[in-house]
Design a protein around this motif. Structure first.
Motif, PDB file in Angstrom:
ATOM      1  N   ARG A  70     -55.940  34.313  32.829  1.00  0.00           N
ATOM      2  CA  ARG A  70     -56.755  34.819  31.715  1.00  0.00           C
ATOM      3  C   ARG A  70     -56.466  34.060  30.423  1.00  0.00           C
ATOM      4  O   ARG A  70     -57.366  33.769  29.640  1.00  0.00           O
ATOM      5  CB  ARG A  70     -56.477  36.312  31.504  1.00  0.00           C
ATOM      6  N   ARG A  71     -55.200  33.707  30.207  1.00  0.00           N
ATOM      7  CA  ARG A  71     -54.809  33.050  28.974  1.00  0.00           C
ATOM      8  C   ARG A  71     -54.881  31.526  29.077  1.00  0.00           C
ATOM      9  O   ARG A  71     -54.535  30.804  28.127  1.00  0.00           O
ATOM     10  CB  ARG A  71     -53.402  33.468  28.569  1.00  0.00           C
ATOM     11  N   GLY A  72     -55.316  31.004  30.220  1.00  0.00           N
ATOM     12  CA  GLY A  72     -55.461  29.567  30.376  1.00  0.00           C
ATOM     13  C   GLY A  72     -54.153  28.834  30.541  1.00  0.00           C
ATOM     14  O   GLY A  72     -54.089  27.611  30.354  1.00  0.00           O
TER      15      GLY A  72
ATOM     16  N   ASP B 245     -54.111  27.357  36.277  1.00  0.00           N
ATOM     17  CA  ASP B 245     -55.469  27.244  36.804  1.00  0.00           C
ATOM     18  C   ASP B 245     -55.712  28.265  37.902  1.00  0.00           C
ATOM     19  O   ASP B 245     -54.817  28.605  38.646  1.00  0.00           O
ATOM     20  CB  ASP B 245     -55.685  25.840  37.369  1.00  0.00           C
TER      21      ASP B 245
END
Length: 240
Positions: A235-237, A240
């Motif tokens: 969600r926070r990048g 991956d």
């Protein structure tokens, strides 16, 4: 769109949700996508305690909720009793096949079945501060794959976290935690489905060291377990 992506979209959408009624609508939609007609998100009271003050979000019919609470059915409900001793999601009918409930327990199940709640899935949840809770989903029949159960477990964790924040704001969690390269690497392999032993072999680390990196990343992300840590990382990048 597959169910996992739908769940990830749900997680992203509720992160900024500030309206309890919208949370109810969002959770109703995703539950419906898995074939469920109603749900209850509630804390799990200790034996002898009423459920009234533990309910966080109700997608039950108002009449059934009123009856369940007024009759204090949580004391005799065999599914509620089961929640005192399990940590993994379970289907009601699977549990009932191994139980012989007393007459009052059978009455609760029969009354629920009479309004279409013949079967369901319970997703036990845990909050380090507030203790046990559950997302209980009901339907006439339940047909879920192991992957579906895992996705609903993820949905339950995030729904619980968000609704608790709305109802009783908790201390701020850093939205931009800094993971070390090793923490990020271990979490990335966890997301790929690797066990600690497999990750340790891939990275040339001891298993205890690998577990330490994963535990540290989990804490930094404000998660309660690896599954939630992976979802938070995505969600926070951060992965991956």
């Amino acid at each position: 769109m597959d169910r996992l992506q739908t769940a990830l979209d749900f997680i992203g959408d509720i992160a900024a949700e500030v309206d309890v009624n919208q949370m109810l609508a969002r959770l109703s939609r995703i539950a419906g996508g898995f074939g469920f007609d109603s749900f209850l998100l509630t804390g799990v009271p200790d034996p002898g305690r009423r459920i009234d003050g533990y309910i966080m979000l109700s997608g039950w019919s108002e009449a059934w909720l009123d009856r369940y609470v007024s009759q204090d059915y949580v004391q005799v409900d065999p599914i509620a009793r089961r929640l005192q001793s399990v940590a993994d999601p379970f289907v009601w009918s699977e549990v009932m096949r191994g139980l012989k409930p007393d007459p009052m327990g059978r009455r609760v199940m029969d009354e629920a079945a009479s309004i279409g709640m013949r079967d369901g899935l319970c997703v036990p949840l845990y909050d380090r501060v507030r203790g046990r809770s559950v997302l209980s989903l009901a339907a006439r029949t339940v047909d879920l794959s192991p992957a579906d159960r895992a996705v609903l477990h993820l949905v339950g964790m995030y729904a619980q976290s968000r609704i608790r924040t709305l109802l009783d704001p908790a201390p701020h969690v850093d939205e931009h935690p800094r993971l070390s390269p090793r923490e990020r690497e271990c979490l990335q392999w966890t997301a790929a489905g690797k066990t600690s032993w497999e990750i340790s072999a891939i990275l040339g680390l001891s298993q205890s060291t690998t577990d330490g990196y994963i535990a540290s990343a989990t804490r930094k992300l404000g998660a309660v377990n690896r599954t939630q840590a992976v979802a938070e990382g995505i969600r926070r990048g951060l992965i991956d």
